[in-house]
Design an enzyme around this catalytic site. Sequence first.
Site, PDB file in Angstrom:
ATOM      1  N   SER A  77      13.382 -40.581  58.375  1.00  0.00           N
ATOM      2  CA  SER A  77      13.394 -42.047  58.489  1.00  0.00           C
ATOM      3  C   SER A  77      12.637 -42.599  59.691  1.00  0.00           C
ATOM      4  O   SER A  77      12.372 -43.800  59.745  1.00  0.00           O
ATOM      5  CB  SER A  77      14.836 -42.550  58.569  1.00  0.00           C
ATOM      6  OG  SER A  77      15.356 -42.686  57.280  1.00  0.00           O
ATOM      7  N   LYS A  80       9.633 -44.567  58.984  1.00  0.00           N
ATOM      8  CA  LYS A  80       9.700 -45.970  58.531  1.00  0.00           C
ATOM      9  C   LYS A  80       9.151 -46.923  59.593  1.00  0.00           C
ATOM     10  O   LYS A  80       8.610 -47.982  59.272  1.00  0.00           O
ATOM     11  CB  LYS A  80      11.143 -46.338  58.188  1.00  0.00           C
ATOM     12  CG  LYS A  80      11.691 -45.579  56.980  1.00  0.00           C
ATOM     13  CD  LYS A  80      13.201 -45.742  56.861  1.00  0.00           C
ATOM     14  CE  LYS A  80      13.749 -45.013  55.649  1.00  0.00           C
ATOM     15  NZ  LYS A  80      15.222 -44.941  55.631  1.00  0.00           N
ATOM     16  N   TYR A 204       6.533 -42.569  49.852  1.00  0.00           N
ATOM     17  CA  TYR A 204       7.738 -42.557  50.682  1.00  0.00           C
ATOM     18  C   TYR A 204       8.193 -41.114  50.967  1.00  0.00           C
ATOM     19  O   TYR A 204       8.460 -40.751  52.115  1.00  0.00           O
ATOM     20  CB  TYR A 204       8.847 -43.369  49.993  1.00  0.00           C
ATOM     21  CG  TYR A 204      10.151 -43.289  50.725  1.00  0.00           C
ATOM     22  CD1 TYR A 204      10.325 -43.943  51.941  1.00  0.00           C
ATOM     23  CD2 TYR A 204      11.216 -42.525  50.236  1.00  0.00           C
ATOM     24  CE1 TYR A 204      11.522 -43.845  52.644  1.00  0.00           C
ATOM     25  CE2 TYR A 204      12.403 -42.429  50.921  1.00  0.00           C
ATOM     26  CZ  TYR A 204      12.554 -43.088  52.123  1.00  0.00           C
ATOM     27  OH  TYR A 204      13.733 -42.987  52.820  1.00  0.00           O
ATOM     28  N   TYR A 256      20.803 -47.026  61.691  1.00  0.00           N
ATOM     29  CA  TYR A 256      21.593 -47.329  60.478  1.00  0.00           C
ATOM     30  C   TYR A 256      22.764 -48.248  60.849  1.00  0.00           C
ATOM     31  O   TYR A 256      22.615 -49.109  61.698  1.00  0.00           O
ATOM     32  CB  TYR A 256      22.095 -46.048  59.794  1.00  0.00           C
ATOM     33  CG  TYR A 256      21.101 -44.929  59.726  1.00  0.00           C
ATOM     34  CD1 TYR A 256      19.854 -45.127  59.153  1.00  0.00           C
ATOM     35  CD2 TYR A 256      21.399 -43.669  60.213  1.00  0.00           C
ATOM     36  CE1 TYR A 256      18.946 -44.097  59.064  1.00  0.00           C
ATOM     37  CE2 TYR A 256      20.488 -42.635  60.133  1.00  0.00           C
ATOM     38  CZ  TYR A 256      19.266 -42.858  59.567  1.00  0.00           C
ATOM     39  OH  TYR A 256      18.363 -41.842  59.485  1.00  0.00           O
ATOM     40  N   VAL A 274      17.237 -38.234  59.192  1.00  0.00           N
ATOM     41  CA  VAL A 274      18.323 -37.404  58.677  1.00  0.00           C
ATOM     42  C   VAL A 274      18.107 -35.900  58.940  1.00  0.00           C
ATOM     43  O   VAL A 274      19.033 -35.111  58.782  1.00  0.00           O
ATOM     44  CB  VAL A 274      18.522 -37.744  57.178  1.00  0.00           C
ATOM     45  CG1 VAL A 274      17.518 -37.031  56.306  1.00  0.00           C
ATOM     46  CG2 VAL A 274      19.929 -37.509  56.728  1.00  0.00           C
TER      47      VAL A 274
HETATM   48  N1  LIG Z   1      17.933 -41.366  56.940  1.00  0.00           N
HETATM   49  C1  LIG Z   1      16.858 -40.731  56.593  1.00  0.00           C
HETATM   50  O1  LIG Z   1      16.191 -40.077  57.385  1.00  0.00           O
HETATM   51  C2  LIG Z   1      16.555 -40.829  55.153  1.00  0.00           C
HETATM   52  C3  LIG Z   1      15.224 -40.295  54.779  1.00  0.00           C
HETATM   53  C4  LIG Z   1      15.281 -39.485  53.533  1.00  0.00           C
HETATM   54  N2  LIG Z   1      13.972 -39.029  53.218  1.00  0.00           N
HETATM   55  C5  LIG Z   1      15.872 -40.294  52.393  1.00  0.00           C
HETATM   56  O2  LIG Z   1      15.231 -41.108  51.850  1.00  0.00           O
HETATM   57  O3  LIG Z   1      16.996 -40.136  52.020  1.00  0.00           O
END
Ligand SMILES: NC(=O)CC[C@H](N)C(=O)O
Length: 331
Positions: A77, A80, A204, A256, A274
Amino acid sequence: MVQGAANWNTEITEDWLQNYVDDWVSFYRKQTSEGEVASYIPILKEANQDHLGITILGNNGMTINSGDVDVPFTIQSISKVLSFIVGCMERGVSYMLDRVDVEPTGEAFNSIMHLEMRQLKKPFNPFINAGAITVCSILDGKTSDEKLEPLFELLEKMLGYRPALNVDVYESERDSSMRNRAIGYYLLETGYLESDLNITLETYFKQCSIEVTVEDLAKIGMILANDGEDPNSRDELIPRQVARLAKALMLTCGMYDASGKFAAYVGVPAKSGVSGGIIAVSPPRVREEELPFIDGCGIGVFGPALDDKGNSIAGIKLLRHIAKQWDLSIF
Ligand SMILES: NC(=O)CC[C@H](N)C(=O)O
């Protein structure tokens, strides 16, 4: 008990700080046993739960590396932030903000519920999956590789090398991520996707699978700490307005549904992923007394054991400790 630093009146040297950070890393490493590595992307289960590493890169050239700094991991993430920045650079800030909002959700990163319940067509922010998938659809290019090329070029300028895609992680996520597909279909129905759904999702999953190290994250953090300017070359790699917007979003939405606590207890813009990575940004501070990294620094952390919100359990505690000891909070 973990060793603390009561005052910083002595001369602050790299060796001195290194000893403290080594001590803190070995203390917080024990807490990795209280978390769990992510398992919903099957290959992430293979991560070593005990790993904990940190790089701190100061604007003044000071560098601290401690713990498992050589273990590569996928950016997840944290990507992003970068795709949002690239989208703003390609299309302009107002175009992007017409399509993704800048509000925290208070929900999990992959929540689909709020999209429907609050009857908003626009995803809440670019750092939840719904927002990030929307951003991927907006990026220029007909294929996922074309869409990601400017992001790789930006990374190459920031890191001094072009990072690789971890194909195994990409395939593992692509073949398992039903939730992200569900979010994608919902967005398709609302009319917010600007590219083909499959290409958007491929973009993505690929951006999440870029492999980095804590040092890479620290470098990106340092550039953001400088509002987008590389402190070494003085090149503006990210327009100032875009870098500042990204940092505001990191502070409010980067961790988050634990972003509020992180802002209260650590107090710097940050973004987690994650696989256990966290990027944290400490801008230059104005204080009477001399403090470690007072000219600003970028911090990269890696600790794959996660807490129940999906953030590195030991990584957050380590950052909280460092921020308190070194007075890093921007507030
Ligand atoms: N929180 C994350 O890092 C989520 C990224 C992961 N690739 C997902 O889409 O679930």
